[in-house]
Design a protein around this motif. Structure first.
Motif, PDB file in Angstrom:
ATOM      1  N   SER A 212       0.812  -1.069   0.114  1.00 19.31           N
ATOM      2  CA  SER A 212       0.044   0.068   0.071  1.00 19.31           C
ATOM      3  C   SER A 212       0.958   1.369   0.135  1.00 19.31           C
ATOM      4  O   SER A 212       1.828   1.440   0.845  1.00 19.31           O
TER       5      SER A 212
ATOM      6  N   ALA B 288      -3.277  -5.448   3.490  1.00 13.47           N
ATOM      7  CA  ALA B 288      -2.099  -4.399   3.071  1.00 13.47           C
ATOM      8  C   ALA B 288      -1.091  -4.402   4.074  1.00 13.47           C
ATOM      9  O   ALA B 288      -1.208  -4.399   5.086  1.00 13.47           O
TER      10      ALA B 288
ATOM     11  N   ASN C 105      -3.018  -5.011  -6.380  1.00 14.96           N
ATOM     12  CA  ASN C 105      -4.490  -5.371  -5.938  1.00 14.96           C
ATOM     13  C   ASN C 105      -5.125  -6.153  -6.846  1.00 14.96           C
ATOM     14  O   ASN C 105      -5.773  -6.977  -6.711  1.00 14.96           O
TER      15      ASN C 105
ATOM     16  N   GLU D 158       0.900  -0.183  -6.749  1.00 14.76           N
ATOM     17  CA  GLU D 158      -0.313  -0.724  -5.644  1.00 14.76           C
ATOM     18  C   GLU D 158      -1.564  -1.341  -6.590  1.00 14.76           C
ATOM     19  O   GLU D 158      -2.025  -2.148  -6.222  1.00 14.76           O
TER      20      GLU D 158
END
Length: 239
Positions: free
Chosen positions: A101, A134, A110, A106
């Motif tokens: 994170s 995270a 995800n 990032e």
């Protein structure tokens, strides 16, 4: 005038008795001193100073993620699936997926986490035992990996290399504090199954077909051993 007879004492017998008492006392003291020295040596053993203990430690695998990575490669998919299988057989059956994170990748991390989750599930871990969370990254320019982890019980010893005392000339026949630490730590690291330190494994049931073949060959006077086939890596019974 009649003389009075006086009985003389026996100093020799008294000396012998006193000598015997002193010898017994010295022997008892020597035995006690030897016992104290033996016990202190056992308490100061390297196995006592650096015992092998069971500890739950994390097993981790980092998955590199590019700025535009969307799916796992075939090689990485096989690695993740094998990692999930190890978590099922050697760990507690739970897998944690850690997503960066605040890093430059990032968004792609995800997206990739969903493919990782499906791959972990195909490796034998149920959905309810998979956790995604995270972890913070301080530098927004860093391309951080996705980390997959599970907890595993391991045998550990140490830490070693503390060297809390001088190992120079001594006037006592005692080991230094670090003696045996590396040996204990290496032995613990080589254990495939730490439970083997607690006792022998349970014997499996005998192979009825193999036992019947051995009995028939034995009665016929033929060899009962198996034959190793080069290249197969297995033993084939002789019928």
């Amino acid at each position: 005038m009649p003389f009075k007879t006086v009985k003389k004492s026996r100093p020799a017998a008294s000396c012998r008795t006193l000598t015997t008492v002193i010898a017994l006392a010295a022997f008892t003291a020597a035995c006690q001193q030897d016992q104290i020295a033996t016990n202190s040596g056992a308490d100061d053993s390297y196995r006592t100073r650096h015992p092998i203990v069971f500890s739950e430690v994390p097993e981790t695998m980092d998955i590199p993620v590019g700025l535009h990575t969307q799916r796992l490669s075939n090689d990485m998919r096989s690695r993740v699936r094998n990692f999930a299988h190890q978590a099922k057989t050697k760990g507690n059956g739970s897998v944690e997926i850690l997503i960066p994170s605040g890093s430059a990748n990032e968004g792609s991390a995800n997206t990739l986490s969903q493919d990782i989750r499906r791959t972990v599930r195909s490796g034998g871990i149920p959905t309810g035992r998979i956790t995604i969370r995270a972890y913070p990254v301080d530098d927004p320019k860093v391309i951080a990996p996705v980390r997959v982890a599970y907890a595993r019980v391991k045998a550990v010893a140490g830490p070693c290399g503390l060297w809390q005392e001088n190992i120079g000339p001594k006037f006592s026949n005692r080991d230094d504090s670090e003696f045996g630490c590396a040996t204990q730590a290496n032995f613990a690291a080589m254990l495939q199954n730490p439970a083997d330190l607690l006792g022998p494994r349970v014997s499996t049931a005998p192979d009825a077909m193999r036992r019947s073949t051995v009995y028939e060959n034995y009665r016929a006077g033929e060899p009962t051993a198996g034959e190793y086939v080069e290249g197969l890596g297995t033993e084939v019974s002789e019928d």
